[in-house]
Design a protein around this motif. Structure first.
Motif, PDB file in Angstrom:
ATOM      1  N   GLY A   1      -3.679  25.549  37.264  1.00 58.05           N
ATOM      2  CA  GLY A   1      -3.842  25.299  35.843  1.00 58.05           C
ATOM      3  C   GLY A   1      -2.545  24.924  35.159  1.00 58.05           C
ATOM      4  O   GLY A   1      -2.387  25.093  33.939  1.00 58.05           O
ATOM      5  N   THR A   2      -1.598  24.379  35.932  1.00 55.16           N
ATOM      6  CA  THR A   2      -0.306  23.980  35.374  1.00 55.16           C
ATOM      7  C   THR A   2      -0.495  22.844  34.365  1.00 55.16           C
ATOM      8  O   THR A   2      -1.210  21.875  34.636  1.00 55.16           O
ATOM      9  N   ALA A   3       0.165  22.976  33.212  1.00 59.28           N
ATOM     10  CA  ALA A   3       0.058  21.941  32.180  1.00 59.28           C
ATOM     11  C   ALA A   3       1.066  20.828  32.375  1.00 59.28           C
ATOM     12  O   ALA A   3       0.826  19.680  31.995  1.00 59.28           O
ATOM     13  N   GLY A   4       2.195  21.160  32.979  1.00 60.31           N
ATOM     14  CA  GLY A   4       3.234  20.156  33.173  1.00 60.31           C
ATOM     15  C   GLY A   4       4.350  20.719  34.030  1.00 60.31           C
ATOM     16  O   GLY A   4       4.351  21.890  34.397  1.00 60.31           O
ATOM     17  N   LEU A   5       5.308  19.857  34.346  1.00 59.43           N
ATOM     18  CA  LEU A   5       6.449  20.230  35.172  1.00 59.43           C
ATOM     19  C   LEU A   5       7.732  19.903  34.418  1.00 59.43           C
ATOM     20  O   LEU A   5       7.897  18.788  33.908  1.00 59.43           O
ATOM     21  N   ARG A   6       8.611  20.868  34.332  1.00 60.17           N
ATOM     22  CA  ARG A   6       9.915  20.652  33.702  1.00 60.17           C
ATOM     23  C   ARG A   6      10.919  20.344  34.796  1.00 60.17           C
ATOM     24  O   ARG A   6      11.332  21.222  35.549  1.00 60.17           O
ATOM     25  N   LEU A   7      11.295  19.084  34.918  1.00 63.61           N
ATOM     26  CA  LEU A   7      12.224  18.652  35.967  1.00 63.61           C
ATOM     27  C   LEU A   7      13.656  18.953  35.551  1.00 63.61           C
ATOM     28  O   LEU A   7      14.085  18.593  34.451  1.00 63.61           O
ATOM     29  N   LEU A   8      14.397  19.599  36.457  1.00 63.34           N
ATOM     30  CA  LEU A   8      15.756  20.023  36.148  1.00 63.34           C
ATOM     31  C   LEU A   8      16.809  19.420  37.069  1.00 63.34           C
ATOM     32  O   LEU A   8      17.979  19.350  36.701  1.00 63.34           O
ATOM     33  N   ASP A   9      16.404  19.009  38.271  1.00 60.22           N
ATOM     34  CA  ASP A   9      17.399  18.535  39.224  1.00 60.22           C
ATOM     35  C   ASP A   9      16.694  17.752  40.327  1.00 60.22           C
ATOM     36  O   ASP A   9      15.461  17.807  40.471  1.00 60.22           O
ATOM     37  N   GLU A  10      17.498  17.028  41.099  1.00 61.23           N
ATOM     38  CA  GLU A  10      17.022  16.330  42.287  1.00 61.23           C
ATOM     39  C   GLU A  10      17.828  16.877  43.465  1.00 61.23           C
ATOM     40  O   GLU A  10      19.023  16.637  43.580  1.00 61.23           O
ATOM     41  N   VAL A  11      17.151  17.650  44.324  1.00 66.99           N
ATOM     42  CA  VAL A  11      17.848  18.363  45.401  1.00 66.99           C
ATOM     43  C   VAL A  11      18.325  17.396  46.466  1.00 66.99           C
ATOM     44  O   VAL A  11      19.478  17.424  46.896  1.00 66.99           O
ATOM     45  N   VAL A  12      17.424  16.583  46.962  1.00 68.14           N
ATOM     46  CA  VAL A  12      17.738  15.420  47.791  1.00 68.14           C
ATOM     47  C   VAL A  12      16.987  14.268  47.146  1.00 68.14           C
ATOM     48  O   VAL A  12      16.101  14.491  46.325  1.00 68.14           O
ATOM     49  N   PRO A  13      17.319  13.012  47.462  1.00 63.74           N
ATOM     50  CA  PRO A  13      16.609  11.893  46.829  1.00 63.74           C
ATOM     51  C   PRO A  13      15.091  12.038  46.940  1.00 63.74           C
ATOM     52  O   PRO A  13      14.548  12.274  48.013  1.00 63.74           O
ATOM     53  N   LEU A  14      14.427  11.971  45.768  1.00 61.94           N
ATOM     54  CA  LEU A  14      12.965  12.054  45.655  1.00 61.94           C
ATOM     55  C   LEU A  14      12.413  13.432  45.985  1.00 61.94           C
ATOM     56  O   LEU A  14      11.244  13.571  46.358  1.00 61.94           O
TER      57      LEU A  14
END
Length: 267
Positions: A214-227
């Motif tokens: 039931g996740t409404a969205g994702l808060r992106l904070l970083d890119e650990v490895v490309p993609l």
């Protein structure tokens, strides 16, 4: 004495008897075939069951597998566990899983895709089995993983019989598998509140997990490895939980190890 894959496929008890007899007959060196991590685990378990004292000789992965079985484990009691759901079956993901299981102490189980597709009753039984296995392993591990059995080419299930039987599409079957993997992850998270992060490989797996949470969205904070994106879940039952979602074809052999360690540090 040579131990072939056919011997390993017969299981721990049979293999233990086979090895024990070889040693009684004077064998001092056992040369074992293996293809998967599961093969190596079976070999170690058979050696231990047979009571054979042994020295592992290999590039390192088999030695690490043996060490995990014989060295005392530090019991994990505090929060901070990472749950990993791995659904990709390509060669890149296969190499990454091998590095993951060889490099970290990961309590894991394989979701048998044949059982998932066979019938709703068999699917539910397999989901319950996988969840129980993860929760039992969580007593002694910080990293837990459910892995689609198709990661091993020898265990890959052909879709054709199910397409004909159920008159459905490949996409329909893929969705059933994704939803089953998501159910395992969701029930494991509910069953042990010490989980603080979730990692998923395969975009469809990630979508299915977040849909069922039931996740409404994702808060992106970083890119650990490309993609491979790191962030927090927004809304739903597990709002605020850390996550990494990585494409199955992304990264080098150490990419899963890197992502797992990154999550562990963050929590």
């Amino acid at each position: 004495e040579t131990i072939h894959l056919d011997d390993i496929a017969k299981g721990i008890d049979s293999l233990a008897a086979r090895m024990g007899q070889a040693v009684k007959n004077g064998a001092r060196i056992l040369v074992c075939d293996s293809v998967t991590m599961e093969d190596m685990e079976t070999i170690v378990d058979a050696l231990l069951r047979a009571g054979i004292r042994f020295i592992p000789v290999d590039p390192g992965v088999f030695t690490a597998t043996a060490a995990k079985r014989v060295l005392p484990r530090r019991r994990v009691t505090g929060p901070g566990k990472v749950l990993m759901a791995i659904g990709s079956v390509n060669g890149v993901a296969r190499a990454q899983v091998k590095a993951l299981l060889g490099g970290l102490d990961v309590g894991h189980t394989y979701l048998e895709i044949g059982e998932v597709l066979e019938s709703p009753r068999r699917r539910e039984a397999e989901i319950c089995r996988a969840v129980d296995a993860l929760l039992a392993a969580a007593e002694d591990h910080e990293y837990l993983a459910v892995i689609g059995s198709g990661i091993d080419p020898a265990r890959r299930v052909p879709f054709e019989p199910y397409l004909e039987r159920d008159r459905c599409t490949v996409e329909d079957l893929s969705q059933i598998i994704n939803d089953a993997m998501a159910q395992v992850a969701l029930r494991a998270l509910r069953g042990n509140r010490e989980f603080r992060a979730i990692y998923s490989t395969g975009g469809d797996i990630s979508a299915a997990i977040n849909r069922q949470m039931g996740t409404a969205g994702l808060r992106l904070l970083d890119e650990v490895v490309p993609l491979a994106g790191y962030g927090e879940l927004l809304g739903g039952e597990f709002s605020g939980m850390k996550f990494i979602s990585k494409g199955g074809m992304v990264g080098d052999e150490q990419a899963m190890v890197t992502c797992a360690r990154y999550l562990r540090e963050k929590i």
